[in-house]
Design a protein around this motif. Structure first.
Motif, PDB file in Angstrom:
ATOM      1  N   ASP A   1       0.820  -1.217   0.000  1.00 33.93           N
ATOM      2  CA  ASP A   1       0.000   0.000   0.000  1.00 33.93           C
ATOM      3  C   ASP A   1       0.854   1.266   0.000  1.00 33.93           C
ATOM      4  OD1 ASP A   1      -2.333  -1.435  -0.036  1.00 33.93           O
ATOM      5  OD2 ASP A   1      -2.574  -1.440   2.140  1.00 33.93           O
ATOM      6  N   ASN A   2       1.896   1.308   0.853  1.00 25.99           N
ATOM      7  CA  ASN A   2       2.699   2.523   0.973  1.00 25.99           C
ATOM      8  C   ASN A   2       4.070   2.172   1.553  1.00 25.99           C
ATOM      9  OD1 ASN A   2       3.815   5.099   1.631  1.00 25.99           O
ATOM     10  ND2 ASN A   2       1.749   5.953   1.754  1.00 25.99           N
TER      11      ASN A   2
ATOM     12  N   LEU B   1       5.565   4.976   4.032  1.00 24.15           N
ATOM     13  CA  LEU B   1       4.903   5.012   5.332  1.00 24.15           C
ATOM     14  C   LEU B   1       5.246   3.781   6.150  1.00 24.15           C
ATOM     15  CD1 LEU B   1       2.931   6.402   7.241  1.00 24.15           C
ATOM     16  CD2 LEU B   1       1.055   5.220   6.063  1.00 24.15           C
ATOM     17  N   SER B   2       5.367   2.622   5.498  1.00 22.07           N
ATOM     18  CA  SER B   2       5.733   1.397   6.214  1.00 22.07           C
ATOM     19  C   SER B   2       7.131   1.521   6.804  1.00 22.07           C
ATOM     20  CB  SER B   2       5.674   0.197   5.263  1.00 22.07           C
ATOM     21  OG  SER B   2       4.372   0.023   4.747  1.00 22.07           O
TER      22      SER B   2
END
Length: 430
Positions: free
Chosen positions: A312-313, A316-317
């Motif tokens: 997803d990202n 951000l992870s």
């Protein structure tokens, strides 16, 4: 193989008079007619030799000069010497057939052979062969559906691996077909080269595929990611890698098609309207179980959640404390293991060839695109649809030689009408 009487040669001479069936009939040196009788038993199980059957060879016609009479030995074989070239007639005595063994078709007991070379010559008698009548449309649909489901599950395993890698890294890997071939060739090497049973060879091939995926990511894809290489450039690298691996396979494995030592030819048993062999049942069970375990692991385990988070990202992870590179390496291990398993099962179902993965790559891409890029369930659904379309196409008039064209048509149509696929989500780019 509808006929089972075949010629053989050895340089040992033998008399041509009748008598009790010996353990082994030596084959006549020079011109001879050799027959090996085996009962096909309607394709159920291995063909069995038919000993004790009397065969006589005559010159020119069944009433001509007798050249010799012999009975088949324990291997179902006879060899009767002949003086030279010309026309000969082989007559089988049906009264000497064992109980329960009958000639197939019209039960012809006389065969004519024209000898032109002073060597072994063969004749064919059909025993236990099935006379196939023109299949009905319903039976063709059932057979096509069976083949389509099996093909769809094999495509789904490879598509699942491709979808995991694409969903996590964004890489469209054109070398994915060679990962299928890697699993098949590794199975062949462990089986034929090291003498392991096919099942053990398949397990080791999956492990080798997983290790190859890990090394591939560490040695190639991670350095490219760290350099900030774009996805288009990485896709071009994957095309070069595919060509390189295919050339290595052709050089090391050879261009011929080869088979494993077990499960090559199996008769099918009837399960209601469907006929399945034991290996086909095993392929379906292994595929369904593997796909189910993978999907559950992706939804329930910590690693599965981490993979979905990176998908997803990634930024951000990483800021949340996830080791993105470690997760991507795990994805490569899992994806190549699934793809290698597809190669293992494909080798059991078919034969091993250095281009087998490349030939399947279009169907894998079509299945992933149809279901939705990066979605696990989409890859599964799309692959099953593609498998059914390819195998049912010839039933409705598509030439068998170009049956894969349907998958290409679906791929183009989906990209035009619904680019995100069946389960994919529409996204704005730019």
């Amino acid at each position: 193989m509808p006929a089972t009487a075949m010629a053989e040669t050895t340089p040992t001479p033998t008399p041509t008079t009748g008598g009790a069936a010996p353990d082994k009939n030596p084959i006549v040196e020079g011109a001879n007619i050799t027959v090996t009788l085996k009962d096909l038993n309607a394709g159920k199980g291995e063909p069995k030799p038919v000993p004790g059957v009397s065969l006589t060879v005559f010159k020119d016609s069944a009433t001509g000069e007798e050249q010799g009479t012999q009975v088949t030995d324990q291997t179902g074989r006879v060899s009767i010497g002949i003086p030279g070239n010309g026309k000969y007639v082989v007559v089988l005595d049906p009264k000497t057939l064992p109980d329960g063994v009958k000639l197939s078709g019209k039960g012809e007991t006389t065969k004519t052979v024209q000898v032109k070379l002073a060597s072994s010559n063969f004749v064919q008698f059909q025993i236990g062969a099935v006379v196939v009548e023109k299949a009905s449309l319903g039976s063709k649909i059932i057979d096509g559906t069976r083949s389509g489901v099996i093909s769809g599950l094999l495509i789904a395993l490879a598509a699942l691996g491709l979808s995991l890698i694409f969903g996590t890294t964004g890489l469209t890997n054109f070398a994915h077909g060679e990962l299928i071939t890697f699993g098949a060739i590794a199975t062949y090497v462990f089986n034929r080269g090291f003498g392991l049973p096919v099942i053990a060879a398949g397990v080791l091939a999956v492990v080798a595929s997983a290790a190859f995926g890990f090394l591939q990511d560490r040695g190639l894809w991670r350095p490219l990611r760290n350099r900030g290489t774009g996805l288009i450039a990485m896709m071009i690298v994957s095309i070069g890698l595919a060509l390189f691996m295919r050339s290595i396979f052709q050089y090391g494995f050879g261009g011929s098609t080869k088979t494993l030592s077990e499960y090559v030819v199996q008769g099918r048993d009837s399960y209601g309207p469907i006929d399945l062999s034991h290996k086909e049942i095993a392929i379906v069970l292994v595929s369904v179980l593997t796909i189910a375990i993978t999907c559950i692991a992706m939804m329930r385990t910590r690693l599965g959640k981490a993979m979905r988070a990176v998908s997803d990202n990634p930024a951000l992870s990483a800021s949340s404390g996830l080791r993105v590179d470690g997760v991507i390496s795990a994805v490569w291990v899992l994806g190549t293991a699934l793809t290698g398993l597809a190669g293992v099962l494909l080798a059991v179902q078919q034969q091993v060839n250095f281009q087998m993965g490349f030939n399947l790559l279009l169907l894998v891409f079509a299945g992933v695109t149809l279901g939705g890029l990066g979605t696990i369930w989409g890859a599964l659904i799309g692959s099953l649809i593609i498998g059914l379309m390819v195998e049912l196409g010839p039933v409705f008039g598509v030439p068998a030689s170009i049956k894969e064209v349907g998958a290409l048509a679906v791929l183009i149509l989906i990209l035009l009408v619904r680019p995100q696929g069946i389960l994919g989500k529409a996204q704005r780019i730019g």
